[in-house]
Design a protein around this motif. Structure first.
Motif, PDB file in Angstrom:
ATOM      1  N   ILE A   6       0.862  -1.189   0.000  1.00 35.89           N
ATOM      2  CA  ILE A   6       0.000   0.000   0.000  1.00 35.89           C
ATOM      3  C   ILE A   6       0.889   1.227   0.000  1.00 35.89           C
ATOM      4  CG2 ILE A   6      -1.722   1.310   1.284  1.00 35.89           C
ATOM      5  CD1 ILE A   6      -2.683  -1.365   2.448  1.00 35.89           C
ATOM      6  N   ASP A   8       1.378   4.996   0.770  1.00 40.06           N
ATOM      7  CA  ASP A   8       0.851   6.162   1.485  1.00 40.06           C
ATOM      8  C   ASP A   8       1.095   7.376   0.605  1.00 40.06           C
ATOM      9  OD1 ASP A   8      -0.080   5.144   4.027  1.00 40.06           O
ATOM     10  OD2 ASP A   8       2.012   4.628   4.406  1.00 40.06           O
ATOM     11  N   ARG A  20      -2.436   0.103  -5.091  1.00 44.69           N
ATOM     12  CA  ARG A  20      -3.049   0.142  -3.754  1.00 44.69           C
ATOM     13  C   ARG A  20      -2.546   1.385  -3.039  1.00 44.69           C
ATOM     14  NH1 ARG A  20      -5.831  -3.517  -1.466  1.00 44.69           N
ATOM     15  NH2 ARG A  20      -4.816  -3.369   0.564  1.00 44.69           N
ATOM     16  N   ARG A  22      -3.248   4.558   0.201  1.00 44.20           N
ATOM     17  CA  ARG A  22      -3.880   5.039   1.426  1.00 44.20           C
ATOM     18  C   ARG A  22      -3.642   6.541   1.439  1.00 44.20           C
ATOM     19  NH1 ARG A  22      -2.394   1.403   5.332  1.00 44.20           N
ATOM     20  NH2 ARG A  22      -0.251   2.082   5.033  1.00 44.20           N
ATOM     21  N   ILE A  65      -9.333   8.603   6.315  1.00 45.60           N
ATOM     22  CA  ILE A  65      -8.220   7.958   5.633  1.00 45.60           C
ATOM     23  C   ILE A  65      -8.848   6.865   4.781  1.00 45.60           C
ATOM     24  CG2 ILE A  65      -6.165   6.524   5.882  1.00 45.60           C
ATOM     25  CD1 ILE A  65      -5.461   9.121   7.021  1.00 45.60           C
ATOM     26  N   THR A  67      -8.329   3.652   2.129  1.00 46.07           N
ATOM     27  CA  THR A  67      -7.434   2.633   1.605  1.00 46.07           C
ATOM     28  C   THR A  67      -8.178   1.911   0.498  1.00 46.07           C
ATOM     29  OG1 THR A  67      -6.471   2.327   3.798  1.00 46.07           O
ATOM     30  CG2 THR A  67      -6.032   0.614   2.177  1.00 46.07           C
ATOM     31  N   LYS A  83     -11.276   0.247   2.665  1.00 44.61           N
ATOM     32  CA  LYS A  83     -11.523   0.692   4.034  1.00 44.61           C
ATOM     33  C   LYS A  83     -11.632   2.214   4.083  1.00 44.61           C
ATOM     34  CE  LYS A  83      -9.625   0.325   8.671  1.00 44.61           C
ATOM     35  NZ  LYS A  83      -8.534  -0.199   9.495  1.00 44.61           N
ATOM     36  N   TYR A  95      -1.255  13.228   9.813  1.00 46.42           N
ATOM     37  CA  TYR A  95      -1.021  12.337   8.670  1.00 46.42           C
ATOM     38  C   TYR A  95      -0.435  13.117   7.493  1.00 46.42           C
ATOM     39  CZ  TYR A  95      -1.695   8.297   5.662  1.00 46.42           C
ATOM     40  OH  TYR A  95      -1.488   7.227   4.815  1.00 46.42           O
TER      41      TYR A  95
END
Length: 111
Positions: A6, A8, A20, A22, A65, A67, A83, A95
């Motif tokens: 994932i 970020d 993928r 986030r 947030i 995902t 999510k 964040y």
């Protein structure tokens, strides 16, 4: 085998299909019939297609947030959401700071 890493990131940095991700954002609209919702961050908006197994009540202007997996759409991207996590404004701001520090370190600009 499918890549499960994932990344970020921020909305403005999403440039690949089938990635993928986030990222933070604030809910700007929700379609109550389909569950499709938009998130905004830094003046950019991204459409999110929900995972129907997750039963989260989304509220306009709440920080979250997200995902999920990016999919190409017209001239931009959409995200198939795995999510959605509602967070408070302090966590949202932290964040965002984390992303800046992380990117500086990865780019070799950190000390």
């Amino acid at each position: 085998m499918e890549n499960q890493v994932i990344k970020d990131t921020e909305i403005k940095e999403i440039k690949e299909d089938n990635l993928r991700v986030r990222f933070p954002g604030k809910i700007t609209s929700v379609d109550d019939k389909t569950g499709v919702f938009d998130v905004e961050d830094g003046g950019l908006t991204l459409t999110c297609l929900p995972n129907y197994q997750e039963n989260v009540k989304l509220e306009i202007s709440k920080p979250v947030i997200i995902t999920g997996r990016t999919i190409a759409a017209d001239s931009s991207f959409e995200v198939r959401v795995d999510k959605v996590e509602e967070i408070n404004i302090n966590d949202y701001n932290n964040y965002k700071k984390y992303l800046i520090i992380r990117n500086n370190l990865l780019d070799g600009n950190g000390s």
